[in-house]
Design an enzyme around this catalytic site. Structure first.
Site, PDB file in Angstrom:
ATOM      1  CE  LYS A 106      -2.201  -1.497   3.690  1.00  0.00           C
ATOM      2  NZ  LYS A 106      -1.631  -2.869   3.777  1.00  0.00           N
ATOM      3  CB  THR A 107       3.675   2.345   2.221  1.00  0.00           C
ATOM      4  OG1 THR A 107       2.879   2.165   3.388  1.00  0.00           O
ATOM      5  CG2 THR A 107       4.551   3.567   2.378  1.00  0.00           C
ATOM      6  CG  ASP A 151       0.287   3.408   6.719  1.00  0.00           C
ATOM      7  OD1 ASP A 151      -0.655   2.718   6.293  1.00  0.00           O
ATOM      8  OD2 ASP A 151       1.452   2.992   6.814  1.00  0.00           O
ATOM      9  CB  THR A 200      -4.801  -3.584   8.044  1.00  0.00           C
ATOM     10  OG1 THR A 200      -4.923  -2.871   9.264  1.00  0.00           O
ATOM     11  CG2 THR A 200      -3.371  -3.503   7.551  1.00  0.00           C
ATOM     12  NE  ARG A 259       6.563  -4.495   5.663  1.00  0.00           N
ATOM     13  CZ  ARG A 259       5.405  -3.902   5.885  1.00  0.00           C
ATOM     14  NH1 ARG A 259       4.451  -4.543   6.546  1.00  0.00           N
ATOM     15  NH2 ARG A 259       5.190  -2.688   5.470  1.00  0.00           N
TER      16      ARG A 259
END
Ligand SMILES: Nc1ncnc2c1ncn2[C@@H]1O[C@H](COP(=O)(O)OP(=O)(O)OP(=O)(O)O)[C@@H](O)[C@H]1O
Ligand SMILES: [Mg+2]
Length: 368
Positions: A106-107, A151, A200, A259
């Protein structure tokens, strides 16, 4: 009085931070200068996640362009059209909400959007926007077309969220000046900008906030071939030799999450280096990941603890999240947001309205 000064005063006075206002005189005198204040708020903008990322050299392997962003075909298709249309009209992108489990990109996507649009991206996280002046300062400081990335947007407090409504819809900030009956609302015009929110937990967003996003996109877990591509790409950037089977082994154990892919790659790299080998293959990758207790489906010690607790202590469920949390000693939020999504995805857990159930597949995997 010039507009500039008006604006500054509005920002300064808009702070309804009660703690600040109630500070005793002595403390107030010691309060930091405006420059220090600004510095402090800039510092909290760098969320913990970003700091950790930087420390781990994560930035090197984070894709910076849409063409390097692996997978998420639907998301990329939608955003590509949005970028092209906005560029043709010479307008900023519409506000975008990205949601999905942690570590899916997302980031990374928010930063790519900024680079594709040729604008800057200011990054913050909802918990850092404690006082009204935090969000006001950020919004007022944006240049035309800039992206503001928030975020964990589901964690915004009510005041900050309400300041965002007119900002998103009408490029305007409504700031309350003064208190009680003498309070007045002053409108501050803003430059056109794009808000990119990430969460999330889309279900925790209020509907007025959710409805103000023009694009709401879900990020999916990645497929094996996509994760393999990510391993190969990251290995290349990190200058690590790896063969196809070695990359697949790391990808298979990555829980569908880039990640984790990058983290496992680094652990395997350490192992291979210490063993005096010069190329990652399937055997070395398996040995290294077994050593780190990451099993062949990518489940780690906590995943297995959660599953075995449901199966053994609660007879397979249904059992409530809080009961699982206290039996495992894990935080219930962490279980819900970090561990559970993948266990649901691979069909090891089912959610019912009476609680969580471990499926026969989970029992089989754990051989219970
Ligand atoms: N599509 C992708 N292609 C290649 N690498 C990716 C992709 N998505 C994410 N990554 C890698 O995974 C790492 C984590 O991604 P990112 O920080 O964007 O996740 P996130 O969704 O913002 O997670 P969180 O919810 O925890 O904030 C990035 O540093 C990047 O290197
Ligand atoms: Mg993120």
């Amino acid at each position: 009085m010039s507009k500039k000064i008006d604006l500054k005063m509005a920002i300064k006075r808009s702070s309804s931070d009660k703690k600040q206002e109630k500070l005793p005189r002595q403390r107030k005198n010691k309060s930091p200068s405006p420059q220090n204040n600004q510095k402090e708020s800039q510092e909290i903008l760098l969320s913990r996640e970003i700091k950790e990322d930087l420390a781990q050299n994560e930035e090197k392997i984070r894709p910076h362009q849409l063409k390097d962003y692996v997978g998420q075909k639907d998301l990329k298709g939608v955003l590509n059209i949005a970028i092209m249309a906005a560029k043709q009209r010479d307008e900023p992108l519409d506000h975008i909400l990205l949601y999905g489990p942690p570590g899916l990109g997302k980031t990374t996507m928010a930063l790519i959007l900024a680079s594709e649009m040729g604008v800057s991206c200011k990054i913050t996280a909802a918990p850092a926007l404690e006082r009204p002046r935090d969000i006001i300062g950020l919004l007022v400081g944006l240049q035309p077309g800039d992206i503001l990335f928030i975020d964990e947007i589901h964690r915004l407090n009510r005041v900050t969220e309400e300041l965002l409504y007119p900002a998103m819809e009408d490029k305007r900030l409504d700031v309350t000046i003064g208190k009680g009956q003498s309070a007045k609302i002053r409108s501050i015009p803003l430059k056109p900008f794009t808000l990119v929110g990430a969460t999330t937990k889309i279900g925790s967003l209020t509907s007025p906030l959710r409805d103000r996003f023009g694009l709401i996109q879900r990020l999916q877990f990645y497929e094996l071939d996509e994760l393999t591509e990510i391993v190969l790409r990251s290995a290349n950037i990190l200058n690590v030799a790896i063969d196809q089977c070695g990359a697949q082994e790391i990808a298979r154990r990555s829980r569908g999450t880039p990640r984790i892919t990058n983290r496992l790659l680094r652990r395997v790299r350490d192992y291979v280096q210490v063993k005096g080998k010069n190329k990652i293959d399937q055997v070395l990758a398996s040995e290294a990941l077994d050593l780190h207790n990451v099993d062949r489906l990518g489940l780690d010690w906590t995943d297995r603890l959660v599953l075995s607790t449901i199966i053994e202590q609660f007879k397979g469920g249904p059992v409530g999240l809080d009961a699982i949390a206290s039996a495992t000693g894990e935080d219930s939020k962490t279980i819900e947001e970090v561990y559970e999504p993948y266990l649901l995805q691979i069909g090891f857990i089912n959610r019912t309205n009476r609680g969580r159930i471990a499926t026969p597949e989970a029992q089989q995997h754990l051989k219970i």
